[in-house]
Design an enzyme around this catalytic site. Structure first.
Site, PDB file in Angstrom:
ATOM      1  N   ASP A 155      51.212  82.782  16.808  1.00  0.00           N
ATOM      2  CA  ASP A 155      50.647  82.907  18.160  1.00  0.00           C
ATOM      3  C   ASP A 155      51.812  83.288  19.049  1.00  0.00           C
ATOM      4  O   ASP A 155      52.694  82.466  19.310  1.00  0.00           O
ATOM      5  CB  ASP A 155      50.020  81.568  18.578  1.00  0.00           C
ATOM      6  N   HIS A 186      41.028  81.551  27.882  1.00  0.00           N
ATOM      7  CA  HIS A 186      41.505  81.220  29.232  1.00  0.00           C
ATOM      8  C   HIS A 186      41.792  82.522  29.955  1.00  0.00           C
ATOM      9  O   HIS A 186      41.904  83.582  29.333  1.00  0.00           O
ATOM     10  CB  HIS A 186      42.762  80.353  29.134  1.00  0.00           C
ATOM     11  N   TYR A 216      40.619  74.493  11.593  1.00  0.00           N
ATOM     12  CA  TYR A 216      41.792  73.730  11.142  1.00  0.00           C
ATOM     13  C   TYR A 216      41.316  72.650  10.174  1.00  0.00           C
ATOM     14  O   TYR A 216      40.600  71.731  10.566  1.00  0.00           O
ATOM     15  CB  TYR A 216      42.506  73.125  12.356  1.00  0.00           C
ATOM     16  N   HIS A 258      39.807  73.086  20.118  1.00  0.00           N
ATOM     17  CA  HIS A 258      40.251  73.653  21.400  1.00  0.00           C
ATOM     18  C   HIS A 258      39.206  74.609  21.948  1.00  0.00           C
ATOM     19  O   HIS A 258      38.225  74.919  21.286  1.00  0.00           O
ATOM     20  CB  HIS A 258      41.624  74.317  21.275  1.00  0.00           C
ATOM     21  N   GLU A 278      39.947  83.262  21.369  1.00  0.00           N
ATOM     22  CA  GLU A 278      40.814  82.729  20.315  1.00  0.00           C
ATOM     23  C   GLU A 278      40.203  81.568  19.530  1.00  0.00           C
ATOM     24  O   GLU A 278      40.739  80.457  19.537  1.00  0.00           O
ATOM     25  CB  GLU A 278      42.143  82.280  20.925  1.00  0.00           C
ATOM     26  N   ASP A 303      48.984  87.594  24.816  1.00  0.00           N
ATOM     27  CA  ASP A 303      48.819  86.329  24.079  1.00  0.00           C
ATOM     28  C   ASP A 303      47.989  86.640  22.833  1.00  0.00           C
ATOM     29  O   ASP A 303      46.779  86.813  22.924  1.00  0.00           O
ATOM     30  CB  ASP A 303      48.116  85.335  25.016  1.00  0.00           C
ATOM     31  N   ARG A 361      43.687  80.975  13.205  1.00  0.00           N
ATOM     32  CA  ARG A 361      43.277  81.337  14.568  1.00  0.00           C
ATOM     33  C   ARG A 361      43.435  82.833  14.726  1.00  0.00           C
ATOM     34  O   ARG A 361      44.396  83.416  14.204  1.00  0.00           O
ATOM     35  CB  ARG A 361      44.123  80.590  15.617  1.00  0.00           C
ATOM     36  N   GLU A 407      43.340  85.647  17.881  1.00  0.00           N
ATOM     37  CA  GLU A 407      43.315  85.689  19.352  1.00  0.00           C
ATOM     38  C   GLU A 407      43.610  87.091  19.859  1.00  0.00           C
ATOM     39  O   GLU A 407      44.605  87.703  19.479  1.00  0.00           O
ATOM     40  CB  GLU A 407      44.368  84.718  19.911  1.00  0.00           C
ATOM     41  N   HIS A 436      48.389  80.992  30.773  1.00  0.00           N
ATOM     42  CA  HIS A 436      47.158  80.311  31.181  1.00  0.00           C
ATOM     43  C   HIS A 436      47.055  80.599  32.663  1.00  0.00           C
ATOM     44  O   HIS A 436      47.602  79.886  33.489  1.00  0.00           O
ATOM     45  CB  HIS A 436      47.241  78.814  30.894  1.00  0.00           C
ATOM     46  N   ASP A 492      77.130  74.126  32.215  1.00  0.00           N
ATOM     47  CA  ASP A 492      77.017  75.223  33.176  1.00  0.00           C
ATOM     48  C   ASP A 492      76.047  76.298  32.707  1.00  0.00           C
ATOM     49  O   ASP A 492      76.015  77.398  33.253  1.00  0.00           O
ATOM     50  CB  ASP A 492      78.397  75.865  33.398  1.00  0.00           C
ATOM     51  N   HIS A 543      50.394  73.059  18.816  1.00  0.00           N
ATOM     52  CA  HIS A 543      51.526  73.531  19.619  1.00  0.00           C
ATOM     53  C   HIS A 543      52.845  73.505  18.832  1.00  0.00           C
ATOM     54  O   HIS A 543      53.901  73.207  19.383  1.00  0.00           O
ATOM     55  CB  HIS A 543      51.653  72.697  20.903  1.00  0.00           C
TER      56      HIS A 543
HETATM   57  N1  GLY Z   1      49.589  80.770  23.349  1.00  0.00           N
HETATM   58  C1  GLY Z   1      48.910  79.844  24.146  1.00  0.00           C
HETATM   59  C2  GLY Z   1      47.466  79.953  24.000  1.00  0.00           C
HETATM   60  O1  GLY Z   1      46.989  80.612  23.093  1.00  0.00           O
HETATM   61  O2  GLY Z   1      46.719  79.455  24.781  1.00  0.00           O
HETATM   62 MN    MN Z   2      48.011  82.118  22.107  1.00  0.00          MN
HETATM   63 MN    MN Z   3      45.744  81.802  24.434  1.00  0.00          MN
END
Ligand code: GLY
Ligand code: MN
Ligand code: MN
Length: 433
Positions: free
Chosen positions: A256, A350, A384, A346, A380, A267, A401, A403, A357, A37, A239
């Site tokens: 992140d 975005h 790596y 990557h 960002e 973000d 990274r 960002e 996103h 529930d 991720h």
């Molecule tokens: N946290 C998701 C991205 O950086 O796109």
């Molecule tokens: Mn991010």
């Molecule tokens: Mn991002």
């Protein structure tokens, strides 16, 4: 705060674009059961939130541009003292008219009965076709009923995707939306700085995650997405969300994370040494990512193609990787061959808004679209390094990274998340303090 007038303006604008003899239909997000529930925390559908500001489930917005008896209708839950004792207050039909500014409101249970009649004279229905197949089927059923019950009524001939009209509007942020995003950025920045300050050797990723969440929650803000709190090698999993491993004493921690304020997301990524001191090798790679980010942010200006900031980051990273001996050859050729992708796989950013996103086309007629004032993007870049033999040992296993959230202004790019230290010396100072 987004005021009621702004929600009304958004609806009016959408109706103008849809035109007469159309229906626009948009449903609230369903509640999702987690197990037994227990529910997942409820999050309104971003499109529905954008047009109504209404946070309850079980609702459908129906707009009929030009309809004399009322253009903006909401189907929603009625007041019900008994249910409200269990589940909390409902706005109800009167509230939908008075608080949300709807022309009329009806019980959600009456949709089957009322909808076919509303379709009379509509040539086309705008909706999120394909998002909820059961709703698509109901809409087709309503149309068929209209045809069967009223001879001579053809009913709407077209179901058209609402996506483009609505998402183009969402891409450009109003003054009040920018204020919400600044607030989300401020709280998220404070949380990231708190994580940096609290980080000590011997801690676990979970303890750092708790610091972030504590800071969001005490401002009444949910996380905008599952945070990534990745010590050492875990940063190589883009991720990574387990967030439950001991931190490496002499390694890096990549975080992140961001929260949302009134639905608007921040973000942020930062990478810092668990010990509070970068090793020379860590610092060398870190400085390269930072230089790539600065080159990229400088491209977030009106008139520049969306892709320009990614290209700038890739060029800086490729040149730097060559200088460090990790790539060799002609820089243009290395970029052409995408040789950098082994270390940077990557994209550089975005759109950002109600969705992390966020919605909006990146390309128009196969061309990268041009940035305009009051679009918001993330920038960002990262690097790596795996554990392969051809990578010098002191760089192996490093994932970095950085960002930030950047608003396009008529003038210089506005960094909404600049409050979190980025330069190695500044990070070390905060961690020491
Ligand atoms: N946290 C998701 C991205 O950086 O796109
Ligand atoms: Mn991010
Ligand atoms: Mn991002």
């Amino acid at each position: 705060m987004i005021r009621q007038e702004e929600f009304a303006r958004r609806r009016t604008r959408l109706m103008e674009e849809a035109g007469a003899q159309t229906m626009v239909l948009l449903a609230a997000a369903p509640q999702a059961l987690r197990n037994g529930d227990a529910h997942y925390p409820y999050r309104q559908d971003s499109d529905f939130l954008y047009l109504t500001g209404f946070e309850e489930p079980e609702a459908v917005l129906v707009m009929l541009p030009g309809r004399e008896q009322g253009e903006q209708l909401l189907f929603c839950r009625e007041r019900n003292p008994e249910r409200e004792r269990w589940d909390g207050a409902r706005l109800g039909l009167e509230g939908a008219r008075e608080t949300l500014g709807m022309d009329d409101a009806f019980p959600i249970e009456d949709m089957d009965e009322i909808l076919p009649g509303l379709m009379e004279g509509c040539g086309r229905i705008y909706m999120m076709v394909g998002k909820d197949p059961a709703l698509d089927q109901r809409v087709i059923g309503w149309r068929n009923r209209l045809r069967a019950e009223q001879k001579g009524q053809k009913g709407p001939g077209e179901l058209v995707s609402l996506e483009h009209l609505l998402h183009e509007q969402r891409l450009f942020k109003s003054r009040d939306e920018i204020r919400c995003m600044q607030k989300a950025a401020k709280i998220s920045a404070a949380a990231m700085t708190r994580a940096m300050r609290s980080c000590k050797p011997g801690m676990n990723e979970a303890e750092i995650t708790a610091e972030l969440l504590h800071e969001y929650q005490r401002h009444g803000c949910p996380p905008a997405y599952l945070p990534i709190v990745a010590g050492g090698d875990n940063a190589l999993v883009l991720h990574y969300i387990d967030n439950n491993q001991p931190l490496p004493d002499n390694g890096l921690l990549l975080i992140d994370a961001g929260c949302e304020y009134q639905g608007y997301a921040a973000d942020i990524s930062r990478t810092f040494p668990v010990s509070g001191r970068f090793t020379p090798a860590q610092r060398e790679l870190y400085e390269l990512v930072l230089a790539a980010q600065e080159a990229a942010i400088d491209q977030v200006r009106p008139g520049r193609p969306f892709e320009a900031f990614h290209d700038a980051a890739v060029r800086t990273l490729t040149e730097g990787l060559k200088d460090l001996g990790l790539l060799s050859g002609d820089v243009d050729q290395l970029i052409e061959d995408e040789s950098y992708r082994r270390f940077y796989m990557h994209k550089t950013g975005h759109w950002l808004g109600l969705d992390v996103h966020d919605v909006g086309d990146y390309r128009i007629d196969k061309q990268s679209r041009v940035l305009e004032k009051n679009m918001v993007v993330t920038v960002e870049p990262g690097l790596y390094m795996g554990h392969e033999d051809d990578i010098p040992e002191h760089w192996r296993g490093l994932g970095i990274r950085i960002e930030d959230d950047i608003r396009v202004t008529a003038d210089n790019p506005e960094n909404l998340t600049a409050a979190v230290p980025r330069k190695p010396d500044d990070i070390e100072a905060v961690m020491a303090g």
